[in-house]
Write a protein that holds these residues in place. Structure first.
Motif, PDB file in Angstrom:
ATOM      1  N   LYS A   1      36.376  28.354  45.669  1.00  0.00           N
ATOM      2  CA  LYS A   1      36.210  29.676  45.714  1.00  0.00           C
ATOM      3  C   LYS A   1      37.219  30.654  46.309  1.00  0.00           C
ATOM      4  O   LYS A   1      37.291  30.499  47.494  1.00  0.00           O
TER       5      LYS A   1
ATOM      6  N   ASN B   1      38.238  34.975  46.622  1.00  0.00           N
ATOM      7  CA  ASN B   1      38.043  36.479  46.347  1.00  0.00           C
ATOM      8  C   ASN B   1      38.731  37.243  47.212  1.00  0.00           C
ATOM      9  O   ASN B   1      38.841  36.978  48.535  1.00  0.00           O
TER      10      ASN B   1
ATOM     11  N   LYS C   1      38.158  36.535  37.616  1.00  0.00           N
ATOM     12  CA  LYS C   1      37.409  37.832  37.006  1.00  0.00           C
ATOM     13  C   LYS C   1      37.748  38.791  37.738  1.00  0.00           C
ATOM     14  O   LYS C   1      38.096  38.808  39.022  1.00  0.00           O
TER      15      LYS C   1
ATOM     16  N   ILE D   1      36.123  42.150  39.742  1.00  0.00           N
ATOM     17  CA  ILE D   1      34.863  42.745  40.085  1.00  0.00           C
ATOM     18  C   ILE D   1      35.226  44.060  40.545  1.00  0.00           C
ATOM     19  O   ILE D   1      36.020  44.277  41.476  1.00  0.00           O
TER      20      ILE D   1
ATOM     21  N   LYS E   1      33.915  47.096  42.864  1.00  0.00           N
ATOM     22  CA  LYS E   1      32.917  47.436  43.902  1.00  0.00           C
ATOM     23  C   LYS E   1      32.375  48.669  43.810  1.00  0.00           C
ATOM     24  O   LYS E   1      31.234  48.693  44.628  1.00  0.00           O
TER      25      LYS E   1
ATOM     26  N   SER F   1      38.310  43.768  42.933  1.00  0.00           N
ATOM     27  CA  SER F   1      38.687  42.417  43.535  1.00  0.00           C
ATOM     28  C   SER F   1      38.792  41.414  42.551  1.00  0.00           C
ATOM     29  O   SER F   1      38.355  41.539  41.469  1.00  0.00           O
TER      30      SER F   1
ATOM     31  N   LYS G   1      38.076  37.372  41.470  1.00  0.00           N
ATOM     32  CA  LYS G   1      37.239  36.344  41.886  1.00  0.00           C
ATOM     33  C   LYS G   1      37.612  35.307  41.224  1.00  0.00           C
ATOM     34  O   LYS G   1      37.836  35.361  40.136  1.00  0.00           O
ATOM     35  N   TYR G   2      37.859  33.945  41.989  1.00  0.00           N
ATOM     36  CA  TYR G   2      38.471  32.791  41.242  1.00  0.00           C
ATOM     37  C   TYR G   2      37.436  31.688  41.615  1.00  0.00           C
ATOM     38  O   TYR G   2      37.225  31.496  42.724  1.00  0.00           O
ATOM     39  N   LYS G   3      37.260  30.847  40.719  1.00  0.00           N
ATOM     40  CA  LYS G   3      36.810  29.791  40.829  1.00  0.00           C
ATOM     41  C   LYS G   3      37.361  28.381  40.387  1.00  0.00           C
ATOM     42  O   LYS G   3      38.349  28.555  39.148  1.00  0.00           O
TER      43      LYS G   3
END
Length: 262
Positions: A189, A191, A231, A233, A235, A246, A248-250
């Protein structure tokens, strides 16, 4: 050779500002440090390479004909391909603009990279491409990769994202391509804030230029980020503020990351 086929691109090629977040760059870089961290320093000499050069390399590496390797004694990767097929996959307006494409590949071939391992003091100096020429015997162009680059790649984390190449190439903005390629190098993951991300891939210039690029990247990721498991995100609830996004990666299922052999 098998390892190269599984994951033919080293992580630092995508993280080390080797391919700038631009479509074109006319400047010459004279043996300057383009990246360094606690483990290594990377220097570059040659005409600045861009995301367009990376697109071309990806097409050749992942989709070029590699059957020629079985007929050769050299233990380095080879690819055979037509210039027309590359121009077509790039979505280039003129499929006959072979001179332009040859110039771009020559720029990759002529660039020199020096990688220094800070812990072991081991130094690798290489070009990615060793030979690029038209083969009358094969009735196609051929590319061989520098044996020094091949040896270097054995010591590095490497990656394959073949199933995502066309999606990346189809993106409009080179900065978005640079961001996605950087993010895909993470095995777990990940971020990061948008401004920090843009700086890491080499976005520079005036504040106005930075903000324009940020707007373009955010807009494109909103539309296409899900294709890469990325994705956005927010804040805060302030709709006027966009610097607080931000990413976000998985780990994407289409990405394979390989550790070097010890």
């Amino acid at each position: 050779m098998i390892d190269f086929e599984k994951a033919p691109i080293t992580i630092y090629e995508l993280k080390g500002k080797l391919f700038l977040p631009l479509l074109q760059a006319n400047k010459f870089i004279d043996d300057e440090i383009i990246y360094q961290d606690d483990s290594c320093t990377i220097r570059f000499k040659g005409k600045a390479l861009t995301q367009l050069h990376r697109d071309i390399l990806d097409i050749v590496i992942f989709f070029g004909d590699k059957s020629i390797e079985q007929k050769l004694k050299d233990n380095v990767p080879f690819r055979a391909f037509s210039l027309y097929s590359i121009l077509k996959q790039l979505g280039h307006k003129s499929k006959r603009n072979s001179k332009w494409l040859r110039n771009k590949i020559n720029e990759i071939r002529d660039a020199t990279i020096t990688y220094t391992n800070k812990k072991s003091n081991e130094i690798y100096q290489f070009s990615i491409v060793k030979v690029f020429k038209n083969s009358s015997k094969l009735n196609s162009y051929i590319m061989s990769f520098d044996d020094r680059y091949f040896e270097y790649s054995k010591t590095q984390l490497s990656i394959s994202y073949k199933n995502l190449v066309d999606e990346i190439i189809s993106l409009k903005y080179p900065a978005t391509k640079a961001v996605i390629r950087y993010i895909l190098t993470h095995s777990d993951k990940f971020n990061i804030g948008i401004d920090n991300m843009l700086k890491k891939v080499g976005v520079t210039g005036s504040q106005r230029n930075f903000e324009k690029i940020r707007n373009n990247v955010l807009s494109e990721l909103k539309e296409h980020g899900n294709k890469f498991n990325i994705k956005l995100i927010k804040k805060t609830k302030d709709k006027r503020k966009i610097s607080d996004y931000s990413l976000k990666y998985k780990r994407d299922k289409n990405v394979f990351i390989q550790s070097p052999k010890k």
